[in-house]
Design an enzyme around this catalytic site. Sequence first.
Site, PDB file in Angstrom:
ATOM      1  CB  CYS A 112      -0.944   0.017   1.194  1.00 49.59           C
ATOM      2  SG  CYS A 112      -2.148  -1.303   1.161  1.00 49.59           S
ATOM      3  CG  HIS A 247      -3.095   3.798   2.314  1.00 48.53           C
ATOM      4  ND1 HIS A 247      -3.596   3.409   1.084  1.00 48.53           N
ATOM      5  CD2 HIS A 247      -3.068   2.667   3.086  1.00 48.53           C
ATOM      6  CE1 HIS A 247      -3.859   2.111   1.121  1.00 48.53           C
ATOM      7  NE2 HIS A 247      -3.558   1.651   2.315  1.00 48.53           N
ATOM      8  CG  ASN A 277      -6.275  -0.563   1.659  1.00 51.28           C
ATOM      9  OD1 ASN A 277      -5.656  -0.231   0.658  1.00 51.28           O
ATOM     10  ND2 ASN A 277      -5.676  -0.926   2.781  1.00 51.28           N
TER      11      ASN A 277
END
Length: 320
Positions: A112, A247, A277
């Site tokens: 990520c 994020h 996500n």
Amino acid sequence: MRAKIIGTGSYLPPKIVTNNDLAKTVETSDEWIRERTGIEERRVTDENTATSDLAVEAAKKALSAARLSPEEIDLIIVCTCTPDMLFPSTACILQDKLGIKNAAAFDLSAACSGFNFGLAVASGLIENGAYKNILLVGADTLTKYLDWTDRGTCILFGDGAGAVVLTATDKEEGVLRSYLKAEGLFGKYLVMPGGGSRDPEAKNGRQIRMAGKEVFKFAVRVLEASVEKILEIAKLTPADIDLLIPHQANIRIIDHVAKKMGLSKEKVYVNLQKYGNTSAASIPIALDEALKEGRIKSGDLIVLSGFGAGLTYGANIIQW
Ligand code: ACO
């Protein structure tokens, strides 16, 4: 020399899976997922779609926004932890799909955190004069690696791709500073064990295993630390930030950091309710949407910051 973003693009697969859809197969509820994560729905690729298929759509939009032809790109970096295959790299597959002839291409793996790591690498390569125009993509299809019976992970992730085109500028603008860090000690908390050289036949499974609470604690600590650190390096304060693009993992992590930094809701971009996500795609998708919604104007100071498997984290500060 600095590296400036001159085009952005994003792509989400069309299939929407809502919280209520998930509640039909695992013991959870729309209410629990919204309250604990902020997520309402996510996009999921079909079995015939791989990461490069999402990446190519986002990249085409970024190239068109940058008004550059494929021949003008001299480097392609794809940030992904879900490549189409172990090799060739997804970046080389993307190069072929886009017909980009005059470029080098490689993948960057930081889960990520991928886009922040990729942006730091790409801007460094432009600053030292090695490349002029770089296509940087964050793309992941983590839903292909979910255990759909594990309510602690299957509710969190979605698929998508975001892309930017960076070019060299001699003005004091673009990517001003980068900060990257890893704490491999905590790698065990977020793992996809099978499929690598340790276990090529994936006897240990090819699905995400996460210690959610541990990752949550880490994320809260490092998201805040990475914003503080990038501001310190750039000799700026939270009040100088026009937009924080974190994020998009969990609204509670984002809210905590926004509160600590004294940032109002208008100064923090959030779209995780729509996509969950999306790993390395989360920040470039958010950047693209923020621009299209008019949340970014010329001269603004934008901070991109995130965390991911590794465990890794980092931030970039951009003068738009
Ligand atoms: N629905 C209903 N109940 C649930 C669910 C669910 N989907 N998931 C867990 N629960 C239950 C648990 O079983 C537990 O029940 P118990 O008290 O009876 O044992 C209770 O809810 C609380 O569980 P917690 O794990 O404490 O819940 P928490 O508030 O920590 O939320 C979550 C879990 C959402 C996973 C959170 O820990 C989190 O967001 N962690 C960070 C994850 C993350 O950001 N990962 C991405 C990293 S980026 C990358 O590189 C991939």
